[in-house]
Write an enzyme that holds these catalytic residues in place. Structure first.
Site, PDB file in Angstrom:
ATOM      1  N   HIS A 154      46.764 -17.030 -23.995  1.00  0.00           N
ATOM      2  CA  HIS A 154      45.894 -16.060 -23.335  1.00  0.00           C
ATOM      3  C   HIS A 154      46.521 -15.536 -22.046  1.00  0.00           C
ATOM      4  CE1 HIS A 154      42.078 -17.769 -25.481  1.00  0.00           C
ATOM      5  NE2 HIS A 154      42.885 -17.085 -26.286  1.00  0.00           N
ATOM      6  N   HIS A 201      48.211 -11.573 -30.525  1.00  0.00           N
ATOM      7  CA  HIS A 201      47.524 -12.856 -30.317  1.00  0.00           C
ATOM      8  C   HIS A 201      48.174 -13.972 -31.138  1.00  0.00           C
ATOM      9  CE1 HIS A 201      44.396 -15.747 -29.494  1.00  0.00           C
ATOM     10  NE2 HIS A 201      44.186 -15.906 -30.778  1.00  0.00           N
ATOM     11  N   HIS A 259      46.419 -22.272 -26.641  1.00  0.00           N
ATOM     12  CA  HIS A 259      45.739 -21.028 -26.284  1.00  0.00           C
ATOM     13  C   HIS A 259      45.731 -20.725 -24.787  1.00  0.00           C
ATOM     14  CE1 HIS A 259      44.620 -21.142 -30.446  1.00  0.00           C
ATOM     15  NE2 HIS A 259      43.910 -20.046 -30.340  1.00  0.00           N
ATOM     16  N   ASN A 301      41.614 -25.337 -28.389  1.00  0.00           N
ATOM     17  CA  ASN A 301      42.373 -24.513 -27.450  1.00  0.00           C
ATOM     18  C   ASN A 301      43.857 -24.878 -27.398  1.00  0.00           C
ATOM     19  OD1 ASN A 301      40.070 -23.070 -26.645  1.00  0.00           O
ATOM     20  ND2 ASN A 301      39.532 -24.620 -25.134  1.00  0.00           N
ATOM     21  N   GLU A 336      46.963 -20.215 -36.657  1.00  0.00           N
ATOM     22  CA  GLU A 336      45.735 -20.992 -36.455  1.00  0.00           C
ATOM     23  C   GLU A 336      45.632 -22.120 -37.477  1.00  0.00           C
ATOM     24  OE1 GLU A 336      43.793 -20.846 -33.948  1.00  0.00           O
ATOM     25  OE2 GLU A 336      44.391 -18.952 -33.036  1.00  0.00           O
ATOM     26  N   ARG A 383      35.334 -29.644 -28.714  1.00  0.00           N
ATOM     27  CA  ARG A 383      35.687 -28.282 -29.105  1.00  0.00           C
ATOM     28  C   ARG A 383      36.897 -27.766 -28.330  1.00  0.00           C
ATOM     29  NH1 ARG A 383      31.506 -23.405 -30.701  1.00  0.00           N
ATOM     30  NH2 ARG A 383      33.119 -21.857 -31.147  1.00  0.00           N
ATOM     31  N   ARG A 441      18.390  -9.183 -25.459  1.00  0.00           N
ATOM     32  CA  ARG A 441      18.488 -10.637 -25.257  1.00  0.00           C
ATOM     33  C   ARG A 441      18.801 -11.399 -26.552  1.00  0.00           C
ATOM     34  NH1 ARG A 441      14.040  -9.312 -21.871  1.00  0.00           N
ATOM     35  NH2 ARG A 441      14.598  -9.486 -19.669  1.00  0.00           N
ATOM     36  N   LYS A 445      31.437 -18.221 -30.720  1.00  0.00           N
ATOM     37  CA  LYS A 445      32.004 -17.765 -29.451  1.00  0.00           C
ATOM     38  C   LYS A 445      32.164 -16.248 -29.495  1.00  0.00           C
ATOM     39  CE  LYS A 445      34.744 -21.454 -27.329  1.00  0.00           C
ATOM     40  NZ  LYS A 445      36.109 -21.835 -26.903  1.00  0.00           N
ATOM     41  N   GLU A 501      30.995 -26.585 -26.285  1.00  0.00           N
ATOM     42  CA  GLU A 501      32.163 -27.084 -25.566  1.00  0.00           C
ATOM     43  C   GLU A 501      31.785 -27.895 -24.319  1.00  0.00           C
ATOM     44  OE1 GLU A 501      36.271 -25.009 -24.093  1.00  0.00           O
ATOM     45  OE2 GLU A 501      35.363 -24.183 -25.892  1.00  0.00           O
ATOM     46  N   LYS A 524      37.102 -26.510 -38.568  1.00  0.00           N
ATOM     47  CA  LYS A 524      36.449 -25.804 -37.454  1.00  0.00           C
ATOM     48  C   LYS A 524      34.956 -26.100 -37.437  1.00  0.00           C
ATOM     49  CE  LYS A 524      36.105 -22.392 -34.247  1.00  0.00           C
ATOM     50  NZ  LYS A 524      36.542 -20.995 -34.191  1.00  0.00           N
TER      51      LYS A 524
END
Length: 364
Positions: free
Chosen positions: A251, A264, A247, A244, A183, A240, A119, A141, A235, A225
């Protein structure tokens, strides 16, 4: 040494930036009191290149666990392989923590493992690619991929520290450096117009990894960032989501071609051109802004198009986690340095734009 404080309410930590910083990481880990046994999750390529350095730095009470390179690491196979190895190593008298050494695939996988094992256990990042140093390692993330979609299984689990050592960039291929710069370009587009033009003006020095320019690039991106993550850690506020930009398309492109035909960084470069074109298509910006983005991609020898089936890609976009409650949400361009989150983009508009974009010639 530059230090950026990530000021989160429940999970604050520092980002450290300095050449040859890796040699001092055990000292910082001891001060953080993460545990008494560290597992070094390292990409096979990084481990082979820097085995002597890493084993010289991480000696007693550390175990090395090399992981396959690239997006293949972010899979169910490697998730359970890593967890099973940790279970074998874990003992009642050991307090386990992870040290993730590699690019974005390693930091994503390692963070995800750390978030679900018992956990949640502590972990730190030593990002070794430019893309990871300025983006993937910051913000907590974590994720793995399924064949249907990229990053579809994931959590938010902040690291205890990020150690950025530009020395690793010396063994990175120019192609990978350029992909990392995608980026950096994104940060300029979404938040900092002057930084966008800094990249444009000094593209030769940046590609050559001249010290002062690369340090400024990494620090600026990490700071942007950090500011965004502080404002919207999980988010929920839409802030945030700005990260994206480009992206959603990227993706979808990656997952459509099973993470093989396009990297990527390349996918993000094409995705940002598409996002700009969609913005123009919807009347959000002038075509000159699309041209500016194309121009900076050319300066860094980045792709601006890719042959794809627009209906297949549209279907893939529907699986994206940014496709909320049947509504298409994407980040659109208003001007360089300013973007907005567009909610509920009409499906017909997106399909038509994908169709036009897929048929454009390279001169676009």
């Amino acid at each position: 040494m530059e230090t950026i404080k990530v000021k989160l309410k429940d999970n604050p930590y520092n980002i450290y930036l300095e050449y040859n910083l890796t040699k001092r990481v055990p000292f910082f880990i001891e001060k953080l009191n993460l545990g008494n046994y560290g597992i070094i999750l390292a990409s096979q390529k990084v481990y082979s290149l820097y085995k002597k350095l890493l084993r010289g730095v991480f000696k007693k009470n550390y175990y090395f666990l090399p992981v396959i390179d690239g997006e293949r690491a972010k899979s169910k196979k490697w998730l359970f392989k890593v967890i099973n190895e940790i279970i074998k190593i874990d003992k009642w008298y050991r307090k386990i923590f992870l040290v993730c050494v590699g690019g974005g695939s390693i930091t994503d996988l390692g963070g995800f493992v750390a978030s679900i094992y018992k956990r949640g256990i502590p972990y730190v990042h030593i990002p070794t690619t430019l893309l990871c140093q300025i983006d993937a390692s910051i913000g907590g993330k974590t994720a793995i991929n399924l064949k249907e979609a990229k990053n579809i299984l994931g959590t938010f689990h902040q690291p205890k520290a990020v150690f950025i050592d530009p020395i690793f960039l010396k063994t990175i291929a120019k192609k990978e450096i350029r992909e990392g710069i995608t980026e950096a370009i994104k940060y300029g587009i979404i938040k900092d117009k002057s930084f966008f033009y800094f990249l444009k003006r000094y593209h030769r020095e940046i590609i050559s990894l001249e010290t002062s320019y690369i340090l400024k690039l990494i620090f600026t991106c990490a700071k942007i960032k950090t500011n965004i993550v502080e404002e919207d850690e999980k988010e929920k506020k839409g802030v945030r989501t700005l990260l994206n930009f480009g992206h959603t398309f990227a993706h979808a492109l990656e997952s459509t071609y099973r993470y093989r035909k396009v990297s990527h960084g390349e996918a993000v470069a094409i995705g940002m051109v598409f996002a700009a074109y969609l913005s123009y298509f919807m009347g959000k910006c002038s075509f000159n802004k699309v041209e500016e983005i194309k121009e900076i991609m050319h300066l860094f020898s980045l792709p601006i198009r890719f042959s794809f089936d627009y209906l297949t890609l549209y279907k893939s976009i529907n699986y994206d986690k940014k496709f909320i409650s049947g509504k298409i949400r994407m980040v659109l361009l208003k001007e360089i340095g300013k973007v907005e989150v567009a909610e509920d983009i009409p499906p017909m508009v997106l399909r038509e734009c994908l169709k036009k974009f897929s048929r454009m010639r390279p001169k676009f």
